[in-house]
Design an enzyme around this catalytic site. Structure first.
Site, PDB file in Angstrom:
ATOM      1  N   ASP A   1      -9.075 -10.781   8.571  1.00 12.25           N
ATOM      2  CA  ASP A   1      -8.504  -9.429   8.553  1.00 12.25           C
ATOM      3  C   ASP A   1      -9.403  -8.300   9.057  1.00 12.25           C
ATOM      4  OD1 ASP A   1      -6.239  -7.812   7.912  1.00 12.25           O
ATOM      5  OD2 ASP A   1      -7.242  -7.119   6.105  1.00 12.25           O
TER       6      ASP A   1
ATOM      7  N   SER B   1       0.747  -6.664  10.563  1.00  9.54           N
ATOM      8  CA  SER B   1       1.282  -7.654   9.629  1.00  9.54           C
ATOM      9  C   SER B   1       2.479  -8.370  10.232  1.00  9.54           C
ATOM     10  CB  SER B   1       1.693  -6.958   8.328  1.00  9.54           C
ATOM     11  OG  SER B   1       2.205  -7.875   7.406  1.00  9.54           O
TER      12      SER B   1
ATOM     13  N   ARG C   1       0.825  -1.202   0.000  1.00 15.31           N
ATOM     14  CA  ARG C   1       0.000   0.000   0.000  1.00 15.31           C
ATOM     15  C   ARG C   1       0.870   1.267   0.000  1.00 15.31           C
ATOM     16  NH1 ARG C   1      -1.650   0.857   4.318  1.00 15.31           N
ATOM     17  NH2 ARG C   1      -0.736  -0.825   5.534  1.00 15.31           N
TER      18      ARG C   1
ATOM     19  N   LYS D   1      -1.694 -13.087  12.855  1.00 16.88           N
ATOM     20  CA  LYS D   1      -3.149 -12.899  12.852  1.00 16.88           C
ATOM     21  C   LYS D   1      -3.853 -13.944  11.982  1.00 16.88           C
ATOM     22  CE  LYS D   1      -4.165  -8.859  11.312  1.00 16.88           C
ATOM     23  NZ  LYS D   1      -4.708  -8.994   9.954  1.00 16.88           N
ATOM     24  N   THR D   2      -3.360 -14.137  10.769  1.00 18.58           N
ATOM     25  CA  THR D   2      -3.970 -15.113   9.863  1.00 18.58           C
ATOM     26  C   THR D   2      -3.634 -16.538  10.295  1.00 18.58           C
ATOM     27  OG1 THR D   2      -3.913 -13.570   8.002  1.00 18.58           O
ATOM     28  CG2 THR D   2      -4.067 -15.900   7.472  1.00 18.58           C
TER      29      THR D   2
ATOM     30  N   LYS E   1      -8.772  -2.190   1.266  1.00 17.63           N
ATOM     31  CA  LYS E   1      -8.539  -1.318   2.415  1.00 17.63           C
ATOM     32  C   LYS E   1      -9.343  -0.017   2.317  1.00 17.63           C
ATOM     33  CE  LYS E   1      -5.882  -3.889   4.887  1.00 17.63           C
ATOM     34  NZ  LYS E   1      -6.477  -4.562   6.082  1.00 17.63           N
TER      35      LYS E   1
ATOM     36  N   HIS F   1      -9.521  -4.252  12.898  1.00 12.60           N
ATOM     37  CA  HIS F   1      -8.504  -4.863  12.047  1.00 12.60           C
ATOM     38  C   HIS F   1      -8.048  -6.128  12.760  1.00 12.60           C
ATOM     39  CE1 HIS F   1      -4.310  -4.704  10.011  1.00 12.60           C
ATOM     40  NE2 HIS F   1      -5.180  -5.307   9.230  1.00 12.60           N
TER      41      HIS F   1
ATOM     42  N   ARG G   1       1.435 -12.441  -1.673  1.00 12.16           N
ATOM     43  CA  ARG G   1       0.096 -12.661  -1.102  1.00 12.16           C
ATOM     44  C   ARG G   1      -0.725 -13.642  -1.941  1.00 12.16           C
ATOM     45  NH1 ARG G   1      -1.615  -9.540   3.687  1.00 12.16           N
ATOM     46  NH2 ARG G   1      -0.046  -7.922   3.920  1.00 12.16           N
TER      47      ARG G   1
END
Length: 536
Positions: free
Chosen positions: A257, A238, A61, A242-243, A201, A220, A323
């Protein structure tokens, strides 16, 4: 204007102002989008059928190129210290130029939902220049039933034109790349970047603006649900897990997410996952790994063998931010509705590269608000140019780039919800132990999973706790199946004096960072700041 596919005839591209488009492909599904992307040379197929795309110079981003229109409505609502501003006139000039740039081109359009709870969802119409961008956003958001498309009326319109170059003076931009959001009119314009994550996003940012006024907490975070209906949410920046940690085969995955927390419970904003694939392996993350060889998945910046087309997930030569974007139903244990009840546990993940935080700590509501507003993790050597030693990173609410309102708005909402629903809160360190990055070791994943399992099944809340002498929060004294010393960070360091020095340094960073929030919180939250309880 030639429209192929299903689109509300009364609210077609002309409603936005588009003129003389060559053709519009409306609400195409994966087979047609993949076919178009390959035919146009935008992407290629990998072994197994995933679509592989390269995002060019933008491999992530561009937060400094993101702007919000400052008008009479938003002037007093937006956290301008964190968000760039453009005038309504600059935005209108940008919109006019986007429309002119699109003339004579073929565009793809998807009508999608952001939000699995109908009362709080946003209807998003997304125009894209690339076919693979259309597949990406179709994977990531929620796909309406076919019957809903004929009458779809958008609340938010996103126009994504990577070939458009912004004019800094005319459009108020910083560079040729621009992500401009007009919250009052419900429009987002994205130009000069092929990084598809900007679209998803932008929807998240819009929901972060809308929902707090409805008493809904946008988060988030990833989320999952146990067999007994016990919901857990996982906040984290990141690289904190988390994932990975939410993709537990024994629990139902809500999403990886973005979620909302309403009076009915937790609901996913999305209909897909956007997982990092660098060093991905079948052994460590089988559920995610299996999606990378499925038709319909989009692989971003993943290096593939030119002959066999087999992806090499260990190759970060293009970027470490490789990704996979895939529909949520590619995960076998994913929730079909994206909705669940009230959370029983809130987990805040941090990758502490200084190696001084315990593997898990139990937080009070005030401590949870403190650490939520702090949003701490750490960069390590190699992640950014010039980083040689661990560097603390504080991204408030674990997602500062997507937070249009002041962090205290989200922090107060979270604190009230935690107190109202008697939620257990945990701070989990997925970083280092036994020394800082380069000297200690990464926290063993088996330890993290064992501690999380005990937290989520309720047994850890009944354990004996001690007060951490540096950070003040409660840490379990012992947990079955976990070596005792790892719960006492200082005991894992050979040099106790160096541990003390490092811990005090991190405490100072926490306190310095939190000064910007002190005027917006009460005394109990200020008192939750870490402070060494032992004599210097």
């Amino acid at each position: 204007m030639d429209v192929i596919g299903t689109l509300n005839a009364s609210r077609g591209p002309e409603a936005f102002g588009f003129k003389k488009l060559k053709r519009v492909y409306a609400n195409f599904d994966a087979p047609l989008l993949v076919e178009e992307a390959v035919k146009r040379g935008e992407a290629r197929l990998a072994h197994g059928g995933a679509l592989v795309a390269d995002t060019g110079i933008h491999t992530g981003r561009s937060p400094k190129d993101k702007f919000i229109v400052k008008d009479e409505k938003t002037e007093g609502e937006i956290w301008w210290a964190n968000n760039g501003a453009i005038t309504p006139a600059q935005f209108e000039a940008l919109r006019t130029d986007f429309i002119a740039h699109a003339q004579g081109r073929e565009l793809f359009v998807q009508d999608l939902y952001g939000g699995a709870e109908a009362a709080h969802r946003v209807r998003a119409r997304v125009f894209t220049e690339y076919a693979w961008h259309s597949l990406f956003i179709r994977n990531l958001l929620i796909r309406p039933d076919a019957g809903d498309l004929a009458n779809f009326l958008p609340d938010l319109t996103i126009v994504d034109l990577p070939s458009f170059k912004a004019d800094k003076e005319r459009h108020g931009a910083r560079s040729e790349t621009v992500i401009a959001c007009d919250f009052t009119r419900g429009i987002v314009l994205i130009g000069g970047t092929s990084y598809a994550g900007e679209m998803k996003k932008s929807v998240f940012t819009y929901l972060n603006y809308l929902l707090p006024s409805k008493g809904v907490m946008p988060m988030h975070c990833s989320a999952n649900c146990g067999p007994a209906g016990d919901v857990a949410v996982f906040f984290g920046l990141s690289g904190t897990g988390k994932t990975t940690l939410s993709a537990d085969a024994s629990r139902i995955l809500l999403g990886d997410d973005e979620h909302g927390w309403s009076s009915r419970g937790v609901f996913n904003f999305e209909g897909g996952c956007y997982a990092k694939t660098i060093r991905l392996s079948r052994e460590a993350e089988p559920e995610i790994y299996d999606t990378t060889s499925r038709f319909g998945t989009v692989l971003e910046n993943v290096i593939v063998d030119p002959i066999t087309r087999i992806p090499d997930f260990d190759d970060g030569s293009k970027t470490e931010n490789t990704r996979a974007a895939y529909p949520l139903d590619f995960i076998a244990n994913a929730s079909p509705t994206g909705r669940a009840g009230m959370p029983k546990n809130v987990v805040m993940l941090t990758c502490d590269a200084f190696g001084v935080l315990p593997p898990i700590a139990k937080l009070t509501a005030a401590e949870a608000m403190y650490h939520f507003l702090s949003g701490y993790t750490a960069k390590v050597a190699g992640t950014e140019k010039g980083v040689k030693d661990p560097e603390a990173t504080f991204s408030t609410c674990f997602g500062a780039p997507f937070m249009p309102r002041h962090p205290s708005v989200y922090g107060n909402l979270l604190r009230d919800l935690i107190a109202k629903h008697h939620v257990d809160c945990w701070l989990v360190n997925t970083g280092w132990t036994g020394g800082k990055y380069g000297e200690g070791r990464r926290m063993p994943i088996r330890v993290t999973r064992r501690l999380l399992g005990a937290a989520l099944d309720g047994s850890l809340a009944r354990a004996d706790f001690r007060r951490d002498p540096y950070f003040g929060f409660a840490v379990p004294s012992s947990v079955p199946g976990v070596e005792p010393h790892i719960l006492y960070p200082v005991k894992t360091w050979a040099n106790k004096g160096e541990f003390d020095k490092t811990a005090r340094r991190l405490i100072g960073m926490f306190r310095e960072n939190f000064k910007r929030f002190e005027a917006h919180v009460d005394e109990s939250v200020k008192a939750a700041a870490p402070a060494a309880l032992i004599a210097a």
